[in-house]
Scaffold this motif. Structure first.
Motif, PDB file in Angstrom:
ATOM      1  N   LEU A 177       8.794  13.744  -0.707  1.00 34.82           N
ATOM      2  CA  LEU A 177      10.024  12.963  -0.715  1.00 34.82           C
ATOM      3  C   LEU A 177      11.171  13.701  -1.387  1.00 34.82           C
ATOM      4  CD1 LEU A 177      11.531  10.357  -0.099  1.00 34.82           C
ATOM      5  CD2 LEU A 177      10.671   9.439  -2.272  1.00 34.82           C
ATOM      6  N   GLU A 178      10.934  14.273  -2.555  1.00 36.29           N
ATOM      7  CA  GLU A 178      11.998  14.972  -3.271  1.00 36.29           C
ATOM      8  C   GLU A 178      12.537  16.139  -2.453  1.00 36.29           C
ATOM      9  OE1 GLU A 178      12.757  17.301  -7.522  1.00 36.29           O
ATOM     10  OE2 GLU A 178      10.894  16.185  -7.190  1.00 36.29           O
ATOM     11  N   GLU A 179      11.629  16.874  -1.805  1.00 36.02           N
ATOM     12  CA  GLU A 179      12.054  18.019  -1.000  1.00 36.02           C
ATOM     13  C   GLU A 179      12.873  17.573   0.212  1.00 36.02           C
ATOM     14  OE1 GLU A 179      10.132  21.908   1.313  1.00 36.02           O
ATOM     15  OE2 GLU A 179       8.838  20.395   0.399  1.00 36.02           O
ATOM     16  N   VAL A 180      12.425  16.512   0.880  1.00 36.58           N
ATOM     17  CA  VAL A 180      13.158  16.005   2.044  1.00 36.58           C
ATOM     18  C   VAL A 180      14.552  15.541   1.637  1.00 36.58           C
ATOM     19  CG1 VAL A 180      13.217  14.176   3.793  1.00 36.58           C
ATOM     20  CG2 VAL A 180      11.084  15.386   3.330  1.00 36.58           C
ATOM     21  N   THR A 181      14.637  14.812   0.519  1.00 34.26           N
ATOM     22  CA  THR A 181      15.929  14.309   0.051  1.00 34.26           C
ATOM     23  C   THR A 181      16.872  15.450  -0.310  1.00 34.26           C
ATOM     24  OG1 THR A 181      14.813  12.331  -0.799  1.00 34.26           O
ATOM     25  CG2 THR A 181      17.022  12.788  -1.620  1.00 34.26           C
ATOM     26  N   ARG A 182      16.338  16.498  -0.912  1.00 33.84           N
ATOM     27  CA  ARG A 182      17.179  17.627  -1.327  1.00 33.84           C
ATOM     28  C   ARG A 182      17.577  18.510  -0.154  1.00 33.84           C
ATOM     29  NH1 ARG A 182      16.514  22.905  -2.449  1.00 33.84           N
ATOM     30  NH2 ARG A 182      14.261  22.815  -2.110  1.00 33.84           N
ATOM     31  N   MET A 183      16.634  18.787   0.737  1.00 35.21           N
ATOM     32  CA  MET A 183      16.895  19.768   1.785  1.00 35.21           C
ATOM     33  C   MET A 183      17.547  19.162   3.019  1.00 35.21           C
ATOM     34  SD  MET A 183      13.523  22.221   1.550  1.00 35.21           S
ATOM     35  CE  MET A 183      14.251  23.420   2.670  1.00 35.21           C
ATOM     36  N   TYR A 184      17.339  17.868   3.262  1.00 35.98           N
ATOM     37  CA  TYR A 184      17.879  17.240   4.465  1.00 35.98           C
ATOM     38  C   TYR A 184      18.638  15.967   4.108  1.00 35.98           C
ATOM     39  CZ  TYR A 184      13.881  20.081   5.849  1.00 35.98           C
ATOM     40  OH  TYR A 184      12.962  21.103   5.972  1.00 35.98           O
ATOM     41  N   LEU A 208       8.966  10.290   5.733  1.00 37.63           N
ATOM     42  CA  LEU A 208       8.137  10.762   6.842  1.00 37.63           C
ATOM     43  C   LEU A 208       8.832  10.533   8.185  1.00 37.63           C
ATOM     44  CD1 LEU A 208       4.600   9.609   5.668  1.00 37.63           C
ATOM     45  CD2 LEU A 208       5.537  11.918   5.668  1.00 37.63           C
ATOM     46  N   ILE A 209       9.524   9.421   8.323  1.00 39.41           N
ATOM     47  CA  ILE A 209      10.269   9.167   9.566  1.00 39.41           C
ATOM     48  C   ILE A 209      11.400  10.175   9.713  1.00 39.41           C
ATOM     49  CG2 ILE A 209      11.684   7.462  10.794  1.00 39.41           C
ATOM     50  CD1 ILE A 209      10.018   5.315   9.243  1.00 39.41           C
ATOM     51  N   THR A 210      12.045  10.533   8.602  1.00 43.85           N
ATOM     52  CA  THR A 210      13.089  11.552   8.617  1.00 43.85           C
ATOM     53  C   THR A 210      12.550  12.877   9.137  1.00 43.85           C
ATOM     54  OG1 THR A 210      14.246  10.530   6.756  1.00 43.85           O
ATOM     55  CG2 THR A 210      14.703  12.855   7.164  1.00 43.85           C
ATOM     56  N   ILE A 211      11.386  13.280   8.650  1.00 48.87           N
ATOM     57  CA  ILE A 211      10.765  14.521   9.116  1.00 48.87           C
ATOM     58  C   ILE A 211      10.490  14.447  10.614  1.00 48.87           C
ATOM     59  CG2 ILE A 211       8.677  15.931   8.949  1.00 48.87           C
ATOM     60  CD1 ILE A 211       8.566  15.164   5.977  1.00 48.87           C
ATOM     61  N   CYS A 212      10.035  13.291  11.069  1.00 50.98           N
ATOM     62  CA  CYS A 212       9.755  13.107  12.492  1.00 50.98           C
ATOM     63  C   CYS A 212      11.016  13.273  13.328  1.00 50.98           C
ATOM     64  CB  CYS A 212       9.141  11.723  12.705  1.00 50.98           C
ATOM     65  SG  CYS A 212       8.656  11.379  14.407  1.00 50.98           S
ATOM     66  N   PHE A 213      12.099  12.624  12.917  1.00 52.35           N
ATOM     67  CA  PHE A 213      13.366  12.765  13.643  1.00 52.35           C
ATOM     68  C   PHE A 213      13.839  14.221  13.644  1.00 52.35           C
ATOM     69  CE2 PHE A 213      14.454   8.078  13.109  1.00 52.35           C
ATOM     70  CZ  PHE A 213      14.462   7.833  14.474  1.00 52.35           C
ATOM     71  N   GLY A 214      13.768  14.882  12.497  1.00 47.91           N
ATOM     72  CA  GLY A 214      14.224  16.263  12.412  1.00 47.91           C
ATOM     73  C   GLY A 214      13.447  17.186  13.316  1.00 47.91           C
ATOM     74  N   ALA A 215      12.116  17.016  13.341  1.00 51.17           N
ATOM     75  CA  ALA A 215      11.275  17.875  14.191  1.00 51.17           C
ATOM     76  C   ALA A 215      11.600  17.687  15.661  1.00 51.17           C
ATOM     77  CB  ALA A 215       9.798  17.568  13.928  1.00 51.17           C
ATOM     78  N   TRP A 216      11.836  16.437  16.083  1.00 48.68           N
ATOM     79  CA  TRP A 216      12.122  16.190  17.495  1.00 48.68           C
ATOM     80  C   TRP A 216      13.546  16.576  17.865  1.00 48.68           C
ATOM     81  CZ3 TRP A 216       8.985  15.154  21.527  1.00 48.68           C
ATOM     82  CH2 TRP A 216       7.648  14.895  21.213  1.00 48.68           C
ATOM     83  N   ARG A 224      11.475  -3.926   3.780  1.00 47.18           N
ATOM     84  CA  ARG A 224      12.159  -2.711   3.375  1.00 47.18           C
ATOM     85  C   ARG A 224      11.114  -1.604   3.286  1.00 47.18           C
ATOM     86  NH1 ARG A 224      16.955  -1.369   0.985  1.00 47.18           N
ATOM     87  NH2 ARG A 224      17.675  -3.012   2.407  1.00 47.18           N
ATOM     88  N   LEU A 225      11.243  -0.609   4.156  1.00 40.50           N
ATOM     89  CA  LEU A 225      10.330   0.521   4.114  1.00 40.50           C
ATOM     90  C   LEU A 225      10.539   1.299   2.815  1.00 40.50           C
ATOM     91  CD1 LEU A 225      10.742   1.720   7.803  1.00 40.50           C
ATOM     92  CD2 LEU A 225       8.720   0.635   6.837  1.00 40.50           C
ATOM     93  N   SER A 226       9.470   1.792   2.259  1.00 41.84           N
ATOM     94  CA  SER A 226       9.558   2.544   1.010  1.00 41.84           C
ATOM     95  C   SER A 226      10.250   3.885   1.261  1.00 41.84           C
ATOM     96  CB  SER A 226       8.157   2.787   0.450  1.00 41.84           C
ATOM     97  OG  SER A 226       7.448   3.706   1.268  1.00 41.84           O
ATOM     98  N   PRO A 227      10.811   4.503   0.207  1.00 39.89           N
ATOM     99  CA  PRO A 227      11.412   5.832   0.377  1.00 39.89           C
ATOM    100  C   PRO A 227      10.429   6.846   0.955  1.00 39.89           C
ATOM    101  CG  PRO A 227      12.046   4.896  -1.736  1.00 39.89           C
ATOM    102  CD  PRO A 227      11.008   3.975  -1.151  1.00 39.89           C
ATOM    103  N   GLU A 228       9.142   6.728   0.588  1.00 39.92           N
ATOM    104  CA  GLU A 228       8.146   7.655   1.111  1.00 39.92           C
ATOM    105  C   GLU A 228       7.963   7.487   2.614  1.00 39.92           C
ATOM    106  OE1 GLU A 228       7.591   7.056  -3.166  1.00 39.92           O
ATOM    107  OE2 GLU A 228       7.676   5.654  -1.492  1.00 39.92           O
ATOM    108  N   ILE A 264       0.849  -1.185   0.000  1.00 33.70           N
ATOM    109  CA  ILE A 264       0.000   0.000   0.000  1.00 33.70           C
ATOM    110  C   ILE A 264       0.891   1.243   0.000  1.00 33.70           C
ATOM    111  CG2 ILE A 264      -1.827   1.248   1.218  1.00 33.70           C
ATOM    112  CD1 ILE A 264      -2.506  -1.442   2.613  1.00 33.70           C
ATOM    113  N   GLY A 265       0.719   2.089  -0.981  1.00 34.47           N
ATOM    114  CA  GLY A 265       1.548   3.282  -1.086  1.00 34.47           C
ATOM    115  C   GLY A 265       1.019   4.436  -0.252  1.00 34.47           C
ATOM    116  N   ILE A 266       1.856   5.452  -0.065  1.00 39.79           N
ATOM    117  CA  ILE A 266       1.444   6.688   0.598  1.00 39.79           C
ATOM    118  C   ILE A 266       1.887   7.862  -0.259  1.00 39.79           C
ATOM    119  CG2 ILE A 266       1.494   5.740   2.934  1.00 39.79           C
ATOM    120  CD1 ILE A 266       4.220   7.157   3.290  1.00 39.79           C
ATOM    121  N   ASP A 267       1.427   9.037   0.115  1.00 38.81           N
ATOM    122  CA  ASP A 267       1.738  10.239  -0.644  1.00 38.81           C
ATOM    123  C   ASP A 267       3.249  10.446  -0.710  1.00 38.81           C
ATOM    124  OD1 ASP A 267       1.000  12.731  -1.975  1.00 38.81           O
ATOM    125  OD2 ASP A 267       1.812  13.678  -0.194  1.00 38.81           O
TER     126      ASP A 267
END
Length: 426
Positions: free
Chosen positions: A285-292, A321-329, A313-317, A278-281
């Motif tokens: 992803l492109e912005e997260v990869t480029r900016m962080y 989202l997990i990357t954003i979570c780590f960054g925010a915390w 294997r978790l999808s890149p998407e 099942i995919g997610i939005d």
């Protein structure tokens, strides 16, 4: 499912697209564009745009094709399991954004689909299904909301029709192994037996297994609020993930419980999404990869042990989202603000873009990078709020109190450490 176009109020694009999917599942496996236009109260060009939007989304998220033939007839193509998972998603969405249409028109069509093997009226059937769902809920050992009971009543009617037509979902051996150790097995087993009895359908293991998945997908993962073995294991693995991230990053979270709760909620659902395709939005992803980039790589490295435990294997998407979570915390836990970096430009966009990426690679924390022409900076100085000035061009340093660094690519280790220290300081 019929509705005169004159009685249709103006619908949003989301509502129209939900109606298209409901028609394909509840009305007929093949629906003409003219019928869709009539029910949604829009012209054919708008309907074609809506169909194209639905086709793109269900392909991306559920690996289904929405085919439109030369006669203007739409139909879905794809595996039975993916079709059910797609309907699961869209029916829940439709109940949120177009409840009247779903409850009145789609519900009647779904009930009509039972008529070849079940002659009871709609109200009597709904009461029976609600009773069976409530009895299954006791065995589920968690509360099912009124909204989910209503959803289940509609969705199970679709599953029963598929069962009667011998359109059963297919699972891989790893998927079956995963499902059959779930705490939802008892409730699913009861409900499968009760449905085959009351609707006079032959028993089917695939339908029982799908009910396990159905109850699993409806679960809201709440940290520390379940004694189920799989939830206790997930809590332990989330804490190991946080420790692993801290070891790799060389940074710590001042409060891990809030982060653990957020990761638990996301990963609990993400595991099921990845196991069943099942995919997610993916728009961020492109912005997260480029900016962080460094934060993303650190997250992927930290996730390796987690993925090994769950053999997936978790999808890149999902990883994004997990990357954003780590960054925010990281920002919240260390009381840090997003740093404003000023990058001076002088007519070499390729160099300036490369310098920005090197600066972003130097830190885990989110940055706001602003560009300013070198000549403007020398005359007027930096804008307010800037933490660090970076220039790839030689220049006399103006009288400013900010750190100003002249860099040459590739950055040396000492300069990377200097930049990181400046950016990650409170």
């Amino acid at each position: 499912m019929s509705l005169a176009s004159s009685s249709v109020p103006e619908l949003s694009g989301q509502q129209r697209r939900c109606h298209i999917v409901l028609m394909l599942y509840a009305l007929s496996p093949a629906v003409r564009l003219e019928k869709i236009s009539q029910i949604n109260g829009v012209d054919l060009p708008t309907t074609r745009q809506d169909v194209a939007a639905v086709a793109g989304e269900i392909q991306r998220f559920h690996h289904l094709d929405l085919l439109l033939d030369e006669t203007g007839t739409c139909r879905l193509s794809g595996s039975s399991l993916n079709q059910r998972l797609c309907f699961f998603h869209w029916l829940r969405r439709a109940l949120r954004i177009s409840p009247d249409f779903t409850t009145q028109h789609a519900a009647a069509a779904l009930h009509q689909g039972l008529s070849p093997f079940h002659q009871a009226g709609e109200e009597e059937t709904n009461q029976l299904l609600h009773t069976l769902i409530e009895q299954a809920e006791v065995r589920l050992r968690r509360q099912v909301t009124a909204r989910d009971r209503h959803f289940l009543c509609l969705f199970i009617k679709y599953c029963l029709t598929c069962h009667h037509q011998l359109c059963h979902p297919g699972f891989t051996s790893p998927q079956l192994g995963w499902l059959r150790q779930k705490s939802e097995c008892e409730a699913a087993g009861y409900l499968a037996d009760a449905l085959t009895h009351h609707f006079r359908l032959p028993p089917c293991d695939a339908e029982r297994d799908f009910l396990i998945l159905l109850f699993t997908l409806l679960k809201t993962h709440q940290y520390g609020n379940s004694e189920a073995p799989e939830d206790r294991q997930l809590q332990e693995e989330v804490h190991r993930l946080i420790v692993r991230f801290q070891q790799i990053a060389g940074m710590s979270f001042s409060s891990r419980e809030g982060l653990a709760g957020q990761l638990f909620t996301h990963l609990g659902a993400a595991i099921e999404r990845c196991r069943f395709g099942i995919g997610i939005d993916h728009t961020l992803l492109e912005e997260v990869t480029r900016m962080y980039p460094r934060l993303m790589r650190t997250t992927l490295e930290a996730l390796e042990e987690f993925e090994a435990v769950y053999n997936l294997r978790l999808s890149p998407e999902e990883a994004g989202l997990i990357t954003i979570c780590f960054g925010a915390w990281l920002m919240q836990g260390n009381a840090l603000q997003e740093k404003q970096v000023l990058l001076l430009t002088n007519g070499n966009p390729a160099l300036e873009t490369a310098v920005e990426q090197h600066i972003r690679e130097a830190t885990l924390l989110p940055l706001s990078v602003k560009y300013q022409p070198l000549s403007h900076f020398l005359h007027h100085g930096p804008p307010q709020g800037v933490t660090l000035v970076i220039t790839p061009y030689p220049a006399d340093e103006p009288a400013i109190t900010l750190p100003m660094l002249h860099v040459e690519l590739p950055l040396g280790k000492a300069q990377r450490m200097q930049i990181r220290a400046l950016l990650e300081s409170p």
